[in-house]
Design a protein around this motif. Structure first.
Motif, PDB file in Angstrom:
ATOM      1  N   ASP A  21       0.834  -1.207   0.000  1.00 50.01           N
ATOM      2  CA  ASP A  21       0.000   0.000   0.000  1.00 50.01           C
ATOM      3  C   ASP A  21       0.869   1.258   0.000  1.00 50.01           C
ATOM      4  N   PHE A  22       1.953   1.213   0.768  1.00 51.87           N
ATOM      5  CA  PHE A  22       2.883   2.350   0.815  1.00 51.87           C
ATOM      6  C   PHE A  22       3.458   2.634  -0.574  1.00 51.87           C
ATOM      7  N   ALA A  23       3.909   1.586  -1.281  1.00 48.31           N
ATOM      8  CA  ALA A  23       4.520   1.755  -2.604  1.00 48.31           C
ATOM      9  C   ALA A  23       3.523   2.312  -3.607  1.00 48.31           C
ATOM     10  N   LYS A  24       2.287   1.833  -3.547  1.00 46.15           N
ATOM     11  CA  LYS A  24       1.256   2.323  -4.480  1.00 46.15           C
ATOM     12  C   LYS A  24       0.941   3.793  -4.213  1.00 46.15           C
ATOM     13  N   GLU A  25       0.896   4.183  -2.918  1.00 44.78           N
ATOM     14  CA  GLU A  25       0.622   5.581  -2.579  1.00 44.78           C
ATOM     15  C   GLU A  25       1.753   6.490  -3.045  1.00 44.78           C
ATOM     16  N   LEU A  26       2.982   5.985  -2.933  1.00 38.64           N
ATOM     17  CA  LEU A  26       4.142   6.830  -3.229  1.00 38.64           C
ATOM     18  C   LEU A  26       4.447   6.911  -4.717  1.00 38.64           C
ATOM     19  N   PHE A  27       4.365   5.766  -5.412  1.00 34.50           N
ATOM     20  CA  PHE A  27       4.803   5.711  -6.806  1.00 34.50           C
ATOM     21  C   PHE A  27       3.680   5.493  -7.816  1.00 34.50           C
ATOM     22  N   GLY A  28       2.455   5.246  -7.354  1.00 38.08           N
ATOM     23  CA  GLY A  28       1.346   5.065  -8.284  1.00 38.08           C
ATOM     24  C   GLY A  28       0.671   3.709  -8.120  1.00 38.08           C
ATOM     25  N   GLU A  29      -0.593   3.635  -8.497  1.00 41.07           N
ATOM     26  CA  GLU A  29      -1.422   2.440  -8.288  1.00 41.07           C
ATOM     27  C   GLU A  29      -0.914   1.213  -9.025  1.00 41.07           C
ATOM     28  N   ASP A  30      -0.191   1.397 -10.105  1.00 43.00           N
ATOM     29  CA  ASP A  30       0.277   0.245 -10.891  1.00 43.00           C
ATOM     30  C   ASP A  30       1.589  -0.346 -10.359  1.00 43.00           C
ATOM     31  N   THR A  31       2.113   0.211  -9.277  1.00 42.64           N
ATOM     32  CA  THR A  31       3.400  -0.246  -8.737  1.00 42.64           C
ATOM     33  C   THR A  31       3.285  -1.654  -8.153  1.00 42.64           C
ATOM     34  N   GLN A  32       4.227  -2.503  -8.532  1.00 37.55           N
ATOM     35  CA  GLN A  32       4.327  -3.857  -7.973  1.00 37.55           C
ATOM     36  C   GLN A  32       5.530  -3.919  -7.031  1.00 37.55           C
ATOM     37  N   ILE A  33       5.497  -4.868  -6.089  1.00 36.44           N
ATOM     38  CA  ILE A  33       6.628  -5.012  -5.174  1.00 36.44           C
ATOM     39  C   ILE A  33       7.181  -6.432  -5.244  1.00 36.44           C
ATOM     40  N   LYS A  34       8.449  -6.563  -4.881  1.00 33.74           N
ATOM     41  CA  LYS A  34       9.114  -7.867  -4.891  1.00 33.74           C
ATOM     42  C   LYS A  34      10.035  -7.944  -3.681  1.00 33.74           C
ATOM     43  N   PHE A  35       9.953  -9.056  -2.939  1.00 35.65           N
ATOM     44  CA  PHE A  35      10.814  -9.254  -1.773  1.00 35.65           C
ATOM     45  C   PHE A  35      11.960 -10.197  -2.136  1.00 35.65           C
ATOM     46  N   ARG A  36      13.182  -9.856  -1.648  1.00 34.89           N
ATOM     47  CA  ARG A  36      14.343 -10.727  -1.816  1.00 34.89           C
ATOM     48  C   ARG A  36      14.905 -11.054  -0.436  1.00 34.89           C
ATOM     49  N   PRO A  37      15.241 -12.302  -0.178  1.00 31.92           N
ATOM     50  CA  PRO A  37      15.785 -12.673   1.145  1.00 31.92           C
ATOM     51  C   PRO A  37      17.050 -11.888   1.468  1.00 31.92           C
ATOM     52  N   HIS A  38      17.173 -11.513   2.717  1.00 33.41           N
ATOM     53  CA  HIS A  38      18.337 -10.748   3.163  1.00 33.41           C
ATOM     54  C   HIS A  38      18.592 -11.078   4.630  1.00 33.41           C
TER      55      HIS A  38
END
Length: 339
Positions: A231-248
């Motif tokens: 939700d944070f990413a969509k608010e900041l960069f736009g509704e079409d923004t997708q997210i991806k998690f990488r192990p760290h």
């Protein structure tokens, strides 16, 4: 004595009438009425006057003084009017000319980015909490599951004031303080300046800003973390923004991850902005490590939580398409006025 007063008065009135400016008039005042002036010298000689004559002589002195002062005030008014008249002639304002524009400042890109982050998270129910930049080693490292001599300290090689006091390397120290003094549920973000012994280049600085978030409550899991950051990413960069998690790996979270967002310039297709990868790394996150909860006095069997941290400058660089972090601190007006 009468003749002497008459002579002083005539001399003073003559000089006053001939004075051509205020400076000259002031010189006359000092010469006649000053502490060492001619009329003052007469007053000093009153001790030599017979007692029965002193009232009469005193009245004469006062009359002379008043006559001189009245004439001086009259001349002063005339000279001031003359100066004002000359000034108005020489300082005529042409009201048809364009007015001088006032140069009004505006918010720095970092401030704009921070206000945007705070708006998003306060809208989700988070509280903004700040803490000290000069921090105890305990809160900066040990309370975050980084004990003495832990190799993770090398990654945050920083500025020590003494063995126990350090310029903080992360605003996670604020989270440790809040957990120590507050019982769940907790939802906070902690923005602020942090310090690390980094060389200055386009993406690094020994002083920069972080915004870290923390949520602790019953039955919180990794899905809650992912949903919050999506939700944070969509608010900041736009509704079409997708997210991806990488192990760290982060010492204070387990499991831990780094999060990427789909490039908002090319929509994930690959471009110069995302270096052809379609994804942009923006933050680190994870579930709060049970050891951190225990050290803060929170029962990890009863409560769980997640934490995340994002570099404020990184958000500003991405959002406003700035390619060099140093531009944010050089105070070049040609750059800053674009915002």
């Amino acid at each position: 004595m009468k003749e002497k007063l008459q002579a002083i008065q005539e001399e003073a009135l003559k000089k006053i009438s001939e004075s051509g400016d205020l400076d000259k008039l002031y010189e006359i005042k000092v010469d006649i009425l000053g502490k060492k002036g001619k009329l003052t010298e007469v007053l000093k000689g009153m001790k030599d006057v017979a007692p029965e004559d002193r009232p009469k002589i005193g009245q004469m002195v006062n009359d002379t003084r008043k006559e001189i002062e009245d004439k001086m005030e009259e001349m002063k008014t005339k000279l001031q009017d003359k100066v004002l008249e000359e000034k108005m002639k020489n300082e005529v304002i042409d009201v048809t000319l364009p007015a001088n524009k006032n140069k009004i400042g505006h918010k720095h890109p970092n401030t704009l980015a921070l206000e945007e982050l705070e708006r998003i998270f306060t809208g989700m129910g988070y509280e903004v909490v700040e803490g000290p930049e000069i921090e105890f080693d305990y809160y900066n490292f040990e309370a975050l599951n980084i004990p003495e001599n832990h190799p993770a300290k090398d990654e945050q090689d920083t500025f020590y004031i003494d063995r126990n006091i350090v310029l903080r390397t992360q605003t996670s120290s604020v989270q440790a303080r809040v957990m120590e003094n507050t019982q769940p549920p907790i939802r906070i973000i902690s923005p602020g300046r942090v310090f690390r012994s980094d060389a200055v280049d386009a993406t690094h600085s020994p002083s920069f800003h972080q915004v870290e978030g923390l949520a602790i409550d019953k039955n919180i899991n990794f899905a809650d973390l992912k949903g919050t950051l999506a939700d944070f990413a969509k608010e900041l960069f736009g509704e079409d923004t997708q997210i991806k998690f990488r192990p760290h790996h982060f010492p204070f979270t387990e499991p831990s991850a780094e999060m990427d967002v789909s490039c908002f310039k090319c929509g994930g297709k690959g471009c110069r902005f995302c270096k052809g990868e379609g994804w942009i790394e923006i933050l680190g996150c994870g579930m709060v490590h049970p050891n951190v909860l225990k050290m803060s006095g929170i029962d990890p069997e009863k409560y769980q939580g997640f934490a995340f941290g994002v570099g404020l400058e990184r958000i500003a660089l991405l959002k406003y398409e700035i390619d060099d972090m140093r531009l944010l601190y050089e105070n070049d007006d040609r750059f800053l006025k674009q915002f």
